[in-house]
Each structure stands twice: as structure tokens, then as C-alpha cells.
Design a protein around this motif. Structure first.
Motif, PDB file in Angstrom:
ATOM      1  N   ASP A 141      -5.045 -18.199  -1.416  1.00 33.25           N
ATOM      2  CA  ASP A 141      -5.495 -17.247  -2.436  1.00 33.25           C
ATOM      3  C   ASP A 141      -6.369 -16.118  -1.894  1.00 33.25           C
ATOM      4  OD1 ASP A 141      -7.779 -18.649  -1.845  1.00 33.25           O
ATOM      5  OD2 ASP A 141      -8.281 -19.132  -3.922  1.00 33.25           O
ATOM      6  N   ARG A 142      -6.335 -15.882  -0.591  1.00 32.77           N
ATOM      7  CA  ARG A 142      -7.200 -14.844  -0.017  1.00 32.77           C
ATOM      8  C   ARG A 142      -6.918 -13.461  -0.602  1.00 32.77           C
ATOM      9  NH1 ARG A 142      -6.788 -17.295   6.033  1.00 32.77           N
ATOM     10  NH2 ARG A 142      -4.766 -17.832   5.150  1.00 32.77           N
ATOM     11  N   LEU A 143      -5.643 -13.142  -0.806  1.00 31.64           N
ATOM     12  CA  LEU A 143      -5.309 -11.827  -1.353  1.00 31.64           C
ATOM     13  C   LEU A 143      -5.837 -11.678  -2.771  1.00 31.64           C
ATOM     14  CD1 LEU A 143      -3.872  -9.111  -1.151  1.00 31.64           C
ATOM     15  CD2 LEU A 143      -1.728 -10.264  -1.752  1.00 31.64           C
ATOM     16  N   SER A 144      -5.703 -12.688  -3.593  1.00 29.50           N
ATOM     17  CA  SER A 144      -6.138 -12.592  -4.996  1.00 29.50           C
ATOM     18  C   SER A 144      -7.654 -12.516  -5.126  1.00 29.50           C
ATOM     19  CB  SER A 144      -5.605 -13.796  -5.789  1.00 29.50           C
ATOM     20  OG  SER A 144      -6.189 -15.006  -5.337  1.00 29.50           O
ATOM     21  N   ARG A 145      -8.383 -12.943  -4.110  1.00 21.79           N
ATOM     22  CA  ARG A 145      -9.851 -12.912  -4.181  1.00 21.79           C
ATOM     23  C   ARG A 145     -10.459 -11.618  -3.668  1.00 21.79           C
ATOM     24  NH1 ARG A 145     -11.886 -16.168  -0.741  1.00 21.79           N
ATOM     25  NH2 ARG A 145     -10.155 -17.363   0.102  1.00 21.79           N
ATOM     26  N   LEU A 146      -9.628 -10.728  -3.147  1.00 21.59           N
ATOM     27  CA  LEU A 146     -10.158  -9.467  -2.628  1.00 21.59           C
ATOM     28  C   LEU A 146     -10.529  -8.522  -3.762  1.00 21.59           C
ATOM     29  CD1 LEU A 146      -7.629  -8.810   0.277  1.00 21.59           C
ATOM     30  CD2 LEU A 146     -10.037  -9.453   0.504  1.00 21.59           C
ATOM     31  N   PRO A 147     -11.583  -7.716  -3.603  1.00 23.81           N
ATOM     32  CA  PRO A 147     -11.926  -6.713  -4.622  1.00 23.81           C
ATOM     33  C   PRO A 147     -10.768  -5.733  -4.807  1.00 23.81           C
ATOM     34  CG  PRO A 147     -13.694  -6.953  -3.015  1.00 23.81           C
ATOM     35  CD  PRO A 147     -12.526  -7.716  -2.474  1.00 23.81           C
ATOM     36  N   ARG A 148     -10.499  -5.390  -6.051  1.00 22.86           N
ATOM     37  CA  ARG A 148      -9.376  -4.490  -6.320  1.00 22.86           C
ATOM     38  C   ARG A 148      -9.532  -3.156  -5.595  1.00 22.86           C
ATOM     39  NH1 ARG A 148      -5.231  -4.801  -9.665  1.00 22.86           N
ATOM     40  NH2 ARG A 148      -4.240  -2.945 -10.522  1.00 22.86           N
ATOM     41  N   ALA A 149     -10.771  -2.708  -5.420  1.00 18.07           N
ATOM     42  CA  ALA A 149     -11.016  -1.430  -4.748  1.00 18.07           C
ATOM     43  C   ALA A 149     -10.536  -1.449  -3.302  1.00 18.07           C
ATOM     44  CB  ALA A 149     -12.503  -1.088  -4.799  1.00 18.07           C
ATOM     45  N   SER A 150     -10.553  -2.633  -2.679  1.00 19.74           N
ATOM     46  CA  SER A 150     -10.133  -2.717  -1.277  1.00 19.74           C
ATOM     47  C   SER A 150      -8.620  -2.573  -1.123  1.00 19.74           C
ATOM     48  CB  SER A 150     -10.582  -4.047  -0.672  1.00 19.74           C
ATOM     49  OG  SER A 150      -9.882  -5.132  -1.262  1.00 19.74           O
ATOM     50  N   LEU A 151      -7.886  -2.648  -2.250  1.00 19.02           N
ATOM     51  CA  LEU A 151      -6.426  -2.537  -2.243  1.00 19.02           C
ATOM     52  C   LEU A 151      -5.957  -1.225  -2.863  1.00 19.02           C
ATOM     53  CD1 LEU A 151      -5.721  -6.161  -3.529  1.00 19.02           C
ATOM     54  CD2 LEU A 151      -5.796  -5.404  -1.152  1.00 19.02           C
ATOM     55  N   ALA A 152      -6.844  -0.246  -2.910  1.00 22.00           N
ATOM     56  CA  ALA A 152      -6.561   0.996  -3.639  1.00 22.00           C
ATOM     57  C   ALA A 152      -5.415   1.795  -3.026  1.00 22.00           C
ATOM     58  CB  ALA A 152      -7.824   1.845  -3.716  1.00 22.00           C
ATOM     59  N   THR A 153      -5.320   1.831  -1.701  1.00 21.76           N
ATOM     60  CA  THR A 153      -4.269   2.615  -1.046  1.00 21.76           C
ATOM     61  C   THR A 153      -3.653   1.803   0.088  1.00 21.76           C
ATOM     62  OG1 THR A 153      -5.714   3.624   0.623  1.00 21.76           O
ATOM     63  CG2 THR A 153      -5.553   4.738  -1.524  1.00 21.76           C
ATOM     64  N   ASP A 154      -2.417   2.174   0.454  1.00 22.11           N
ATOM     65  CA  ASP A 154      -1.758   1.507   1.572  1.00 22.11           C
ATOM     66  C   ASP A 154      -2.522   1.722   2.867  1.00 22.11           C
ATOM     67  OD1 ASP A 154       0.398   0.480   0.051  1.00 22.11           O
ATOM     68  OD2 ASP A 154       1.429   2.419   0.152  1.00 22.11           O
ATOM     69  N   ALA A 155      -3.063   2.935   3.050  1.00 21.77           N
ATOM     70  CA  ALA A 155      -3.806   3.232   4.273  1.00 21.77           C
ATOM     71  C   ALA A 155      -5.045   2.354   4.399  1.00 21.77           C
ATOM     72  CB  ALA A 155      -4.198   4.710   4.300  1.00 21.77           C
ATOM     73  N   LEU A 156      -5.736   2.136   3.285  1.00 25.00           N
ATOM     74  CA  LEU A 156      -6.924   1.290   3.277  1.00 25.00           C
ATOM     75  C   LEU A 156      -6.557  -0.154   3.593  1.00 25.00           C
ATOM     76  CD1 LEU A 156      -9.987   1.435   2.683  1.00 25.00           C
ATOM     77  CD2 LEU A 156      -9.462   0.860   0.312  1.00 25.00           C
ATOM     78  N   ILE A 157      -5.476  -0.637   3.006  1.00 25.03           N
ATOM     79  CA  ILE A 157      -5.021  -2.001   3.252  1.00 25.03           C
ATOM     80  C   ILE A 157      -4.679  -2.189   4.727  1.00 25.03           C
ATOM     81  CG2 ILE A 157      -3.182  -3.656   2.783  1.00 25.03           C
ATOM     82  CD1 ILE A 157      -3.050  -2.458  -0.063  1.00 25.03           C
ATOM     83  N   ASP A 158      -3.919  -1.238   5.285  1.00 24.63           N
ATOM     84  CA  ASP A 158      -3.503  -1.360   6.681  1.00 24.63           C
ATOM     85  C   ASP A 158      -4.687  -1.316   7.635  1.00 24.63           C
ATOM     86  OD1 ASP A 158      -0.888  -1.528   5.852  1.00 24.63           O
ATOM     87  OD2 ASP A 158      -0.399   0.558   6.307  1.00 24.63           O
ATOM     88  N   ALA A 159      -5.664  -0.486   7.340  1.00 22.63           N
ATOM     89  CA  ALA A 159      -6.792  -0.305   8.252  1.00 22.63           C
ATOM     90  C   ALA A 159      -7.789  -1.445   8.203  1.00 22.63           C
ATOM     91  CB  ALA A 159      -7.487   1.019   7.935  1.00 22.63           C
ATOM     92  N   HIS A 160      -7.988  -2.041   7.028  1.00 20.72           N
ATOM     93  CA  HIS A 160      -9.111  -2.971   6.876  1.00 20.72           C
ATOM     94  C   HIS A 160      -8.766  -4.345   6.310  1.00 20.72           C
ATOM     95  CE1 HIS A 160     -11.757   0.385   7.747  1.00 20.72           C
ATOM     96  NE2 HIS A 160     -11.176   1.085   6.794  1.00 20.72           N
ATOM     97  N   ILE A 161      -7.584  -4.520   5.723  1.00 20.01           N
ATOM     98  CA  ILE A 161      -7.315  -5.736   4.948  1.00 20.01           C
ATOM     99  C   ILE A 161      -6.167  -6.564   5.504  1.00 20.01           C
ATOM    100  CG2 ILE A 161      -6.731  -6.619   2.668  1.00 20.01           C
ATOM    101  CD1 ILE A 161      -9.504  -5.362   2.837  1.00 20.01           C
ATOM    102  N   ARG A 162      -5.042  -5.916   5.800  1.00 20.83           N
ATOM    103  CA  ARG A 162      -3.847  -6.657   6.213  1.00 20.83           C
ATOM    104  C   ARG A 162      -4.021  -7.247   7.613  1.00 20.83           C
ATOM    105  NH1 ARG A 162       1.120  -6.615   4.259  1.00 20.83           N
ATOM    106  NH2 ARG A 162       0.662  -4.805   2.967  1.00 20.83           N
ATOM    107  N   ASN A 163      -3.893  -8.557   7.684  1.00 25.40           N
ATOM    108  CA  ASN A 163      -4.045  -9.267   8.958  1.00 25.40           C
ATOM    109  C   ASN A 163      -5.353  -8.937   9.669  1.00 25.40           C
ATOM    110  OD1 ASN A 163      -1.610 -10.797   8.869  1.00 25.40           O
ATOM    111  ND2 ASN A 163      -0.468  -8.953   9.382  1.00 25.40           N
ATOM    112  N   LYS A 164      -6.420  -8.881   8.848  1.00 22.59           N
ATOM    113  CA  LYS A 164      -7.762  -8.616   9.360  1.00 22.59           C
ATOM    114  C   LYS A 164      -8.728  -9.680   8.837  1.00 22.59           C
ATOM    115  CE  LYS A 164      -7.075  -4.377  11.201  1.00 22.59           C
ATOM    116  NZ  LYS A 164      -5.671  -4.152  10.863  1.00 22.59           N
ATOM    117  N   GLU A 165      -9.771  -9.957   9.616  1.00 24.59           N
ATOM    118  CA  GLU A 165     -10.817 -10.864   9.159  1.00 24.59           C
ATOM    119  C   GLU A 165     -11.406 -10.357   7.835  1.00 24.59           C
ATOM    120  OE1 GLU A 165     -11.787 -13.725  10.088  1.00 24.59           O
ATOM    121  OE2 GLU A 165     -10.581 -13.882  11.907  1.00 24.59           O
ATOM    122  N   GLY A 166     -11.576 -11.255   6.886  1.00 31.00           N
ATOM    123  CA  GLY A 166     -12.077 -10.863   5.579  1.00 31.00           C
ATOM    124  C   GLY A 166     -11.014 -10.332   4.654  1.00 31.00           C
TER     125      GLY A 166
END
Length: 262
Positions: A141-166
Motif C-alpha cells: 500500500d505504499r502508493l496509496s499512502r503517499l500525499p496526493r500532492a506528491s503525485l501531481a505531475t509525471d515529472a514529479l513522480i519520476d524525479a522523487h517517487i517512482r522507485n525511490k526511497e519514501g
């Protein structure tokens, strides 16, 4: 033992990016299921010459072979080996370091006369029914627990979220991601049946709130895997204009359900 599989693309004009299989060893002892949900990339470069269906077919085929032919190898190790094999197949032609290199969510389950092992990576689901009818979801459930703001754009997801710690993890080109999966094992006598679902099928629970996981499992057991997919399609179509439940999600997603009655 009884198994049932249903898999349907979100749009008839697009290939299905899911993969599903059930493997039964020649010995007749035990078996394994594999469910992958290929991640549809946004428009633009992925660094890869190959499609998501190519990737899920390669990875899924390797996982089916390894989980059945190497019963003593833990599922995380099987995933690691399958990822390495798949990466090797296109490492010389593609940039596997690209954040949008083809990737997928993973559900694996393998059973023997003694135990039932499981592995879940990212937002597909495994439901396990015990002999008394209790249904337990095994989720990453790691994806569902992330703040919605952190998933605002594809660029943000790629830089900080996808396959990254946290953030969250998917199966792409790095074999070490297998260590991030949710894994475990249950005594064989504690399990009566299993159901593995991609997030296109879990919409019945997670987006449309038609019932809980136990209700979802009962629907699949009583009416069949295709019945759940059909219910989701009807709900998606009814919500296509108002988007009260779908929000920013695409109207129809690839949906796969695998049911195994042990």
C-alpha cells in the motif's frame, strides 16, 4: 483444484498490458500463479524500443518458468532472476536507467503440500481465503499512502517517487527491487483459495466501494472471474461523465483476475 482466469484490455483498440498465468508442475504437487499489470507510460520518451506488453510477456514468462521449475528458490529471488533475464534481453538496445523504462506491478503465489508463499509489489492485490471463509488481503500500500500532492505531475513522480526511497516501487530493470516486495508464507492448511487482481479489477473495492475484499472474493468464487470484470466495466461506463468515483483515472483500465481453489 480449480483455477479460473479472466483478463481484458481497457480499450479494445489497445493491447492488454496485463499478464497472467497459472503454472502446474508435472509432478502434480502444488502450483503457482503470476499476475503482472504493465504500467502505461505517459506520452514521450521511455528510453526503450519495446512496448509494455513485450516487457510483461517476457517478465511473466520468466516468472512462470522460475516459480514452477525452482520450487525451493524464494519468490523474491525468482523475481530478481526474472528481472535480470528480462533486462538482459534489451540492455544493448535500450536505456534501462530511464525512469519510464517498461515496468509492471507484480503478484506471485506458489503453493505446495506444506505452504503457500506470496509476493506483492505495488498496487495489485492478492486475496487469501481461509477454510473458515475469512478473506485476508495482502497488499503493497505504499502508493496509496503517499500525499496526493506528491503525485501531481509525471515529472514529479519520476524525479522523487517512482522507485525511490519514501515512494513506491515497481518491477522494471533493477533486480534488487525484488527485496522491496511484500512477501510471506502461510501453512497450506490455512488456505482454501486465492484470488489475484490487477488494479483495474480492484476498482470494484477501491474506487467504486461496492463492497469490501471479502465481498469481492465471494463474487469471484460464486460468479466467476469474468463477472467481476463485467461489474467493473458497467460501473466505469456509468461514471464516465460525472467521474464521481474515477476522478483523474482513465475510464477503463486493463483488468485481470486469477482465481485458484486449492
Amino acid at each position: 483444484m480449480r483455477t479460473e482466469l479472466a483478463s481484458e484490455p481497457g480499450e479494445r483498440t489497445r493491447p492488454n498490458e496485463d499478464f497472467a498465468s497459472v503454472g502446474l508442475p508435472a509432478s502434480g504437487q502444488g502450483g503457482a500463479l503470476v499476475v503482472l499489470d504493465g504500467v502505461t507510460p505517459p506520452r514521450g520518451e521511455t528510453g526503450c524500443l519495446h512496448s509494455v506488453p513485450w516487457f510483461t510477456a517476457r517478465l511473466g514468462g520468466a516468472l512462470t518458468e522460475l516459480t514452477v521449475s525452482l520450487p525451493d528458490v524464494p519468490l523474491a529471488d525468482a523475481l530478481s532472476r526474472a528481472l535480470a533475464r528480462t533486462a538482459e534481453a534489451h540492455a544493448t538496445t535500450c536505456d534501462l536507467s530511464h525512469p519510464r523504462t517498461p515496468q509492471a506491478t507484480v503478484v506471485l503465489a506458489r503453493w505446495s503440500p506444506e505452504s503457500v508463499e506470496y509476493l506483492v509489489l505495488s498496487d495489485s492485490a492478492l486475496l487469501v481465503e481461509s477454510p473458515d471463509g475469512t478473506v485476508t488481503p495482502y497488499l503493497d500500500d505504499r502508493l496509496s499512502r503517499l500525499p496526493r500532492a506528491s503525485l501531481a505531475t509525471d515529472a514529479l513522480i519520476d524525479a522523487h517517487i517512482r522507485n525511490k526511497e519514501g515512494g513506491f516501487f515497481t518491477a522494471a530493470a533493477d533486480p534488487s527491487v525484488a527485496d522491496r516486495a511484500v512477501t510471506g508464507a502461510l501453512a497450506r492448511q490455512e488456505v482454501r483459495a486465492l484470488a489475484a487482481l490487477t488494479d483495474g479489477a480492484t476498482r470494484w473495492v477501491e474506487k467504486f466501494r461496492e463492497g469490501g475484499w471479502a465481498d469481492c472474493f465471494t463474487l469471484v468464487r460464486k460468479e466467476g472471474a469474468q463477472a467481476l470484470v463485467n461489474r467493473v466495466r458497467a460501473l466505469e461506463s456509468a461514471d464516465a461523465e460525472e467521474r464521481a468515483y474515477l476522478g483523474r483515472s482513465k475510464t477503463h483500465d486493463d483488468a485481470t483476475v486469477v482465481y485458484a481453489e486449492l
